[in-house]
Every structure is written in structure tokens, then in C-alpha cells.
Motif scaffolding. Structure first.
Motif, mmCIF file in Angstrom:
data_model
loop_
_atom_site.group_PDB
_atom_site.id
_atom_site.type_symbol
_atom_site.label_atom_id
_atom_site.label_comp_id
_atom_site.label_asym_id
_atom_site.label_seq_id
_atom_site.Cartn_x
_atom_site.Cartn_y
_atom_site.Cartn_z
ATOM 1 N N UNK A 1 -21.081 -9.749 -3.990
ATOM 2 C CA UNK A 1 -20.150 -9.644 -2.673
ATOM 3 C C UNK A 1 -19.615 -10.778 -2.264
ATOM 4 N N UNK A 2 -18.456 -10.542 -1.839
ATOM 5 C CA UNK A 2 -17.611 -11.835 -1.225
ATOM 6 C C UNK A 2 -17.076 -11.541 0.022
ATOM 7 N N UNK A 3 -17.383 -12.351 1.101
ATOM 8 C CA UNK A 3 -16.829 -12.315 2.493
ATOM 9 C C UNK A 3 -15.815 -13.174 2.691
ATOM 10 N N UNK A 4 -14.759 -12.710 3.162
ATOM 11 C CA UNK A 4 -13.450 -13.895 3.607
ATOM 12 C C UNK A 4 -12.781 -13.210 4.769
ATOM 13 N N UNK A 5 -11.868 -13.974 5.296
ATOM 14 C CA UNK A 5 -11.293 -13.851 6.474
ATOM 15 C C UNK A 5 -9.665 -14.037 6.398
ATOM 16 N N UNK A 6 -8.850 -13.363 7.426
ATOM 17 C CA UNK A 6 -7.724 -13.761 7.525
ATOM 18 C C UNK A 6 -7.488 -13.911 9.169
ATOM 19 N N UNK A 7 -7.538 -15.067 9.479
ATOM 20 C CA UNK A 7 -7.851 -15.514 10.902
ATOM 21 C C UNK A 7 -6.634 -14.904 11.507
ATOM 22 N N UNK A 8 -5.411 -15.172 11.324
ATOM 23 C CA UNK A 8 -4.249 -14.636 12.170
ATOM 24 C C UNK A 8 -4.414 -12.843 12.185
ATOM 25 N N UNK A 9 -4.928 -12.420 11.254
ATOM 26 C CA UNK A 9 -4.868 -10.880 11.499
ATOM 27 C C UNK A 9 -6.175 -10.352 12.009
ATOM 28 N N UNK A 10 -7.089 -11.381 12.377
ATOM 29 C CA UNK A 10 -8.340 -10.883 13.234
ATOM 30 C C UNK A 10 -9.232 -10.216 12.308
ATOM 31 N N UNK A 11 -9.005 -10.435 11.045
ATOM 32 C CA UNK A 11 -9.687 -9.583 10.023
ATOM 33 C C UNK A 11 -10.808 -10.186 9.094
ATOM 34 N N UNK A 12 -11.896 -9.606 8.904
ATOM 35 C CA UNK A 12 -12.804 -10.015 7.785
ATOM 36 C C UNK A 12 -13.138 -9.069 6.962
ATOM 37 N N UNK A 13 -13.221 -9.540 5.568
ATOM 38 C CA UNK A 13 -13.271 -8.289 4.447
ATOM 39 C C UNK A 13 -14.780 -8.637 3.703
ATOM 40 N N UNK A 14 -15.191 -7.525 3.280
ATOM 41 C CA UNK A 14 -16.293 -7.732 2.297
ATOM 42 C C UNK A 14 -15.939 -6.956 1.082
ATOM 43 N N UNK A 15 -15.715 -7.701 -0.123
ATOM 44 C CA UNK A 15 -15.512 -7.436 -1.271
ATOM 45 C C UNK A 15 -16.843 -7.190 -2.059
ATOM 46 N N UNK A 16 -16.774 -6.013 -2.469
ATOM 47 C CA UNK A 16 -18.244 -5.646 -3.306
ATOM 48 C C UNK A 16 -17.905 -5.153 -4.626
ATOM 49 N N UNK A 17 -18.413 -5.679 -5.683
ATOM 50 C CA UNK A 17 -18.334 -5.513 -7.159
ATOM 51 C C UNK A 17 -19.614 -4.920 -7.793
ATOM 52 N N UNK A 18 -19.624 -4.393 -8.679
ATOM 53 C CA UNK A 18 -20.709 -4.031 -9.457
ATOM 54 C C UNK A 18 -21.653 -3.286 -8.564
ATOM 55 N N UNK A 19 -21.130 -2.160 -7.926
ATOM 56 C CA UNK A 19 -22.012 -1.344 -6.710
ATOM 57 C C UNK A 19 -23.368 -0.655 -7.515
ATOM 58 N N UNK A 20 -24.204 -0.879 -6.934
ATOM 59 C CA UNK A 20 -25.571 -0.108 -7.222
ATOM 60 C C UNK A 20 -25.856 0.964 -6.390
ATOM 61 N N UNK A 21 -26.529 2.022 -6.803
ATOM 62 C CA UNK A 21 -27.176 3.057 -5.994
ATOM 63 C C UNK A 21 -27.935 2.508 -4.712
ATOM 64 N N UNK A 22 -28.667 1.411 -4.666
ATOM 65 C CA UNK A 22 -29.286 0.961 -3.496
ATOM 66 C C UNK A 22 -28.382 0.302 -2.545
ATOM 67 N N UNK A 23 -26.988 0.287 -2.715
ATOM 68 C CA UNK A 23 -26.087 -0.489 -2.013
ATOM 69 C C UNK A 23 -25.535 0.782 -1.006
ATOM 70 N N UNK A 24 -25.916 2.090 -1.300
ATOM 71 C CA UNK A 24 -25.369 2.990 -0.350
ATOM 72 C C UNK A 24 -26.184 2.735 0.958
ATOM 73 N N UNK A 25 -25.160 2.859 2.140
ATOM 74 C CA UNK A 25 -25.783 2.508 3.191
ATOM 75 C C UNK A 25 -24.494 2.704 4.214
ATOM 76 N N UNK A 26 -24.758 2.710 5.519
ATOM 77 C CA UNK A 26 -23.787 2.348 6.641
ATOM 78 C C UNK A 26 -23.649 0.771 6.590
ATOM 79 N N UNK A 27 -22.391 0.449 6.766
ATOM 80 C CA UNK A 27 -22.050 -0.878 6.762
ATOM 81 C C UNK A 27 -21.465 -1.194 8.006
ATOM 82 N N UNK A 28 -21.992 -2.214 8.813
ATOM 83 C CA UNK A 28 -21.614 -2.484 10.069
ATOM 84 C C UNK A 28 -21.168 -4.052 10.141
ATOM 85 N N UNK A 29 -20.046 -3.929 10.753
ATOM 86 C CA UNK A 29 -19.317 -5.524 11.222
ATOM 87 C C UNK A 29 -20.157 -6.071 12.599
#
Length: 126
Positions: free
Chosen positions: A68-96
Motif C-alpha cells: 500500500x502507498x499513501x499519498x496526498x494532493x494538498x491543494x485538492x485537500x485529498x489523500x489517497x491509498x493505493x493498494x496492490x496485490x490485494x489479499x482476502x484478508x484486506x477485506x474491510x471497511x476503510x476509514x479516513x
């Protein structure tokens, strides 16, 4: 009142990738850190990743292990979570979440996050 709005959750096959987004309504002295947490059914909420909005330092839970990689675009007031190679155990509710920055641990002081979004569901299947 600061608000967080997540998006991007969906169903995805194991091994796939997904990007989550979180928009914050405004920056305050209490939102120097933004991050992602997750909660799977029957389990406690756990930290995933955090980022310092002012400088960009990043913090990760051990289980992320480069997937996973977290990143931001300050001017857009936005953060991202790029997730790769997802596994069954990654199933969840994701909260910011957002919170103040602590001097030593920085945005890795997970119990300081005190503003939460409603969550976005990620389901990983075979």
C-alpha cells in the motif's frame, strides 16, 4: 466542523489493485495528519497508513509490507491509498481519519487520530 469523505471502495479480485480517496472539508490545527484505518467484521479497527499533510512523511502498519502507498494532493485537500496485490484478508471497511501531529512519532501516533469519515467498503474475493 471538519468532515472527511472517502470513496473508491468496491469489490476486487485477489491480487488486484484499488485506490481509495479521502477529501477533507478544511485544514485546521487538528488535521496535520491524515490517514487510513480499517475494520474487518468481528475485528478491532487497525491502522493502515498515515501521512503528514505539511511535509509528506508517511507511516505504515507492518502488515502493509510495501503493498500500500499513501499519498496526498494538498491543494485538492485529498489523500489517497493505493493498494496492490490485494489479499482476502484486506477485506474491510476503510476509514479516513485526521488528527494532530505528535512531535516524536509524528503521524504514526495512531491513537491521536480523532476525526473520522464514514468509511468505504473494500471486498476482496477469489
Amino acid at each position: 466542523q471538519v468532515r472527511l469523505a472517502e470513496s473508491g471502495g468496491t469489490s476486487v479480485q485477489a491480487g488486484g489493485s484499488l485506490r481509495l480517496s479521502c477529501v477533507i472539508s478544511e485544514y485546521t490545527a487538528n488535521t496535520d495528519c491524515m490517514g487510513w484505518f480499517r475494520q474487518a467484521p468481528g475485528k478491532e479497527r487497525e491502522e493502515v497508513a498515515g501521512i503528514y499533510i505539511g511535509g509528506g512523511s508517511t507511516y505504515y502498519a507492518d502488515f502493509v509490507k510495501g503493498r500500500f502507498t499513501i499519498s496526498k494532493v494538498y491543494t485538492k485537500k485529498t489523500i489517497y491509498l493505493q493498494m496492490s496485490d490485494l489479499k482476502l484478508e484486506d477485506t474491510a471497511m476503510y476509514y479516513c481519519a485526521a488528527g494532530p501531529r505528535v512531535g516524536g512519532p509524528g503521524c504514526g501516533e495512531w491513537n491521536r487520530y480523532n476525526i473520522w469519515g464514514q468509511g468505504t467498503q473494500v471486498t476482496v474475493s477469489t
